[in-house]
Design a protein around this motif. Structure first.
Motif, mmCIF file in Angstrom:
data_model
loop_
_atom_site.group_PDB
_atom_site.id
_atom_site.type_symbol
_atom_site.label_atom_id
_atom_site.label_comp_id
_atom_site.label_asym_id
_atom_site.label_seq_id
_atom_site.Cartn_x
_atom_site.Cartn_y
_atom_site.Cartn_z
ATOM 1 N N SER A 199 0.835 -1.209 0.000
ATOM 2 C CA SER A 199 0.000 0.000 0.000
ATOM 3 C C SER A 199 0.863 1.251 0.000
ATOM 4 N N PHE A 200 1.963 1.190 0.731
ATOM 5 C CA PHE A 200 2.895 2.322 0.748
ATOM 6 C C PHE A 200 3.733 2.357 -0.520
ATOM 7 N N ALA A 201 4.306 1.221 -0.884
ATOM 8 C CA ALA A 201 5.252 1.189 -1.996
ATOM 9 C C ALA A 201 4.613 1.553 -3.330
ATOM 10 N N LEU A 202 3.338 1.238 -3.517
ATOM 11 C CA LEU A 202 2.673 1.491 -4.794
ATOM 12 C C LEU A 202 1.907 2.807 -4.819
ATOM 13 N N GLY A 203 2.063 3.597 -3.776
ATOM 14 C CA GLY A 203 1.373 4.883 -3.734
ATOM 15 C C GLY A 203 1.805 5.827 -4.834
ATOM 16 N N PHE A 204 3.037 5.647 -5.332
ATOM 17 C CA PHE A 204 3.554 6.563 -6.352
ATOM 18 C C PHE A 204 2.723 6.506 -7.640
ATOM 19 N N ALA A 205 1.980 5.412 -7.859
ATOM 20 C CA ALA A 205 1.175 5.274 -9.076
ATOM 21 C C ALA A 205 -0.149 6.001 -8.912
ATOM 22 N N PHE A 206 -0.067 7.251 -8.457
ATOM 23 C CA PHE A 206 -1.235 8.128 -8.309
ATOM 24 C C PHE A 206 -2.322 7.520 -7.431
ATOM 25 N N CYS A 207 -1.932 6.723 -6.452
ATOM 26 C CA CYS A 207 -2.811 6.182 -5.402
ATOM 27 C C CYS A 207 -3.684 5.013 -5.850
ATOM 28 N N LEU A 208 -3.765 4.742 -7.127
ATOM 29 C CA LEU A 208 -4.725 3.748 -7.603
ATOM 30 C C LEU A 208 -4.459 2.342 -7.059
ATOM 31 N N PRO A 209 -3.210 1.811 -7.126
ATOM 32 C CA PRO A 209 -2.984 0.486 -6.543
ATOM 33 C C PRO A 209 -3.237 0.452 -5.035
ATOM 34 N N THR A 210 -2.895 1.552 -4.356
ATOM 35 C CA THR A 210 -3.117 1.622 -2.912
ATOM 36 C C THR A 210 -4.603 1.536 -2.590
ATOM 37 N N ILE A 211 -5.407 2.262 -3.345
ATOM 38 C CA ILE A 211 -6.862 2.190 -3.142
ATOM 39 C C ILE A 211 -7.356 0.766 -3.348
ATOM 40 N N GLY A 212 -6.877 0.128 -4.412
ATOM 41 C CA GLY A 212 -7.310 -1.242 -4.691
ATOM 42 C C GLY A 212 -6.938 -2.204 -3.578
ATOM 43 N N ARG A 268 -0.352 9.961 0.413
ATOM 44 C CA ARG A 268 0.344 11.245 0.475
ATOM 45 C C ARG A 268 1.328 11.382 -0.687
ATOM 46 N N ILE A 269 2.060 10.314 -0.983
ATOM 47 C CA ILE A 269 3.015 10.364 -2.091
ATOM 48 C C ILE A 269 2.278 10.446 -3.426
ATOM 49 N N GLY A 270 1.245 9.625 -3.586
ATOM 50 C CA GLY A 270 0.490 9.628 -4.831
ATOM 51 C C GLY A 270 -0.174 10.968 -5.118
ATOM 52 N N LEU A 271 -0.732 11.593 -4.090
ATOM 53 C CA LEU A 271 -1.369 12.895 -4.265
ATOM 54 C C LEU A 271 -0.356 13.980 -4.593
ATOM 55 N N ALA A 272 0.850 13.874 -3.996
ATOM 56 C CA ALA A 272 1.904 14.844 -4.305
ATOM 57 C C ALA A 272 2.328 14.738 -5.767
ATOM 58 N N LEU A 273 2.338 13.528 -6.286
ATOM 59 C CA LEU A 273 2.686 13.340 -7.695
ATOM 60 C C LEU A 273 1.563 13.807 -8.620
ATOM 61 N N ALA A 274 0.340 13.541 -8.212
ATOM 62 C CA ALA A 274 -0.801 13.923 -9.050
ATOM 63 C C ALA A 274 -1.061 15.414 -9.015
ATOM 64 N N PHE A 275 -0.879 16.024 -7.843
ATOM 65 C CA PHE A 275 -1.141 17.461 -7.678
ATOM 66 C C PHE A 275 0.067 18.131 -7.014
ATOM 67 N N PRO A 276 1.141 18.338 -7.762
ATOM 68 C CA PRO A 276 2.362 18.880 -7.161
ATOM 69 C C PRO A 276 2.300 20.372 -6.842
ATOM 70 N N ALA A 300 7.927 17.583 -5.198
ATOM 71 C CA ALA A 300 6.737 17.333 -4.386
ATOM 72 C C ALA A 300 6.768 15.930 -3.806
ATOM 73 N N ALA A 301 7.214 14.962 -4.613
ATOM 74 C CA ALA A 301 7.274 13.576 -4.135
ATOM 75 C C ALA A 301 8.310 13.422 -3.033
ATOM 76 N N VAL A 302 9.452 14.101 -3.176
ATOM 77 C CA VAL A 302 10.490 14.028 -2.145
ATOM 78 C C VAL A 302 9.991 14.629 -0.840
ATOM 79 N N ALA A 303 9.345 15.793 -0.932
ATOM 80 C CA ALA A 303 8.835 16.454 0.275
ATOM 81 C C ALA A 303 7.782 15.587 0.967
ATOM 82 N N ALA A 304 6.868 15.020 0.186
ATOM 83 C CA ALA A 304 5.830 14.153 0.768
ATOM 84 C C ALA A 304 6.428 12.855 1.272
ATOM 85 N N GLY A 305 7.460 12.371 0.585
ATOM 86 C CA GLY A 305 8.060 11.101 0.950
ATOM 87 C C GLY A 305 8.728 11.106 2.302
ATOM 88 N N ARG A 306 9.251 12.260 2.732
ATOM 89 C CA ARG A 306 9.936 12.324 4.022
ATOM 90 C C ARG A 306 8.982 11.982 5.164
#
Length: 332
Positions: free
Chosen positions: A189-202, A251-259, A267-273
């Motif tokens: 759920s965490f690792a796949l968040g970068f794909a705009f949250c879709l795998p995490t939601i699934g 958080r990571i997926g949303l940062a990528l989708a809406f930076p 945005a991804a680095v900031a959210a990733g911390r």
């Protein structure tokens, strides 16, 4: 020649401010100062070094030179000195960093909870109206006979123990499956968040679907209350860990989708911390859940203690993460 009195009058305010900040850090650590004070600390340090250089070159009074040398040395060690011990860093992680990171993800965590609950309700209703849905939702063989065709006696033995070695082995296998499954869901759920949250939601929804399907199997035989109690003793911690992991992925997926005004990478680095900090602590939660599962399966076989422990763990995590925290004595 530099006039000592005028030189001191021109720079003394900065020296005193530097002394005040350094003293606060020495007494209370970095937590004892404000962010503004930390930002101005390097500037004041460089200014004090410049003053020390002038004082030495122009042979100002020895007491002033000694004072500046001491002040600059103290400031140097606070800026460039040896970092805190690993134990102190670990203590700070559990006392401040981790709960604050989780608290910052409360909206995403709420979404993960709602997705889990929605999946569980949908699966419960699907299996209740058509038991064949159970075999679609759960992997074949994963439930070890806990399906709509199981007898009441068998299902009861899996949550209360029947005493036979076979029953204990089956129970242990099922508990291990649940723990392993939940750990995998948390990680992915965490690792796949970068794909705009879709795998995490699934993944979050699917975990809820499995949960709802299992609950309905036991509830249909009048054992829903007992199964939920068996699950709660470790499940409240495991499921909370999954929701936090999903929130970190969101958080990571949303940062990528809406930076926003940042680049997607920034945005991804900031959210990733903050997300990584929140995720890192879930390893501890899963370890605690595993310990509770082992103890509960072997020693606690009645509903009331199971519900009490599960509720206490849930309230404990909620208080730990969301109880307001303040830093006392901060330098403003």
């Amino acid at each position: 020649m530099v006039n000592a009195t005028r030189f001191r009058a021109a720079h003394e305010a900065d020296w005193e401010e530097l002394d005040r900040i350094v003293t606060a850090i020495e007494k209370r650590g970095v937590r004892g100062v404000s962010e503004q004070a930390l930002l101005v600390l390097p500037v004041l340090y460089r200014s004090a070094l410049s003053s020390l250089s002038v004082a030495r070159e122009t042979s100002l009074d020895k007491s002033l030179v000694a004072y500046l040398e001491q002040l600059c040395t103290r400031a140097y060690f606070q800026i460039y000195g040896v970092p805190t011990s690993p134990m102190r860093q670990l203590g700070h992680f559990f006392a401040r960093s981790w709960p604050r990171a989780v608290q910052a993800l409360w909206k995403e965590t709420l979404v993960a909870f709602l997705l889990t609950a929605a999946g569980a309700i949908v699966a419960y209703l699907l299996v209740k109206n058509n038991p064949s849905w159970y075999y679609i939702l759960l992997p074949e063989g994963s439930a070890q006979g806990r399906d709509p065709t199981a007898s009441v006696q068998f299902l009861k033995s899996t949550i209360y123990g029947g005493g036979a070695d076979k029953d204990q082995g089956t129970l242990a296998f099922f508990a291990t499956f649940l723990f392993t499954h939940n750990a995998q869901i948390a990680i992915f759920s965490f690792a796949l968040g970068f794909a705009f949250c879709l795998p995490t939601i699934g993944l979050i929804v699917y975990n809820g679907l499995m949960l709802g399907a299992m609950v309905e199997v036991f509830a249909a035989k009048g054992l829903g209350f007992g199964f939920i109690g068996w699950l709660m003793i470790h499940g409240t911690t495991e499921l909370f860990a999954i929701m936090i992991s999903g929130a970190a992925g969101f958080r990571i997926g949303l940062a990528l989708a809406f930076p926003g005004r940042q680049s997607r990478a920034d945005a991804a680095v900031a959210a990733g911390r903050s997300a990584a900090t929140a995720m890192g602590g879930t390893v501890v939660m899963l370890a605690v859940a595993g310990l509770l599962e082992g103890i509960g399966r072997q020693t606690i076989t009645s509903d009331a203690p199971r519900y009490a422990i599960g509720t206490a763990m849930l309230l404990g995590w909620l208080l730990y993460f969301y109880w307001p925290r303040r830093d006392h004595g901060a330098v403003v």
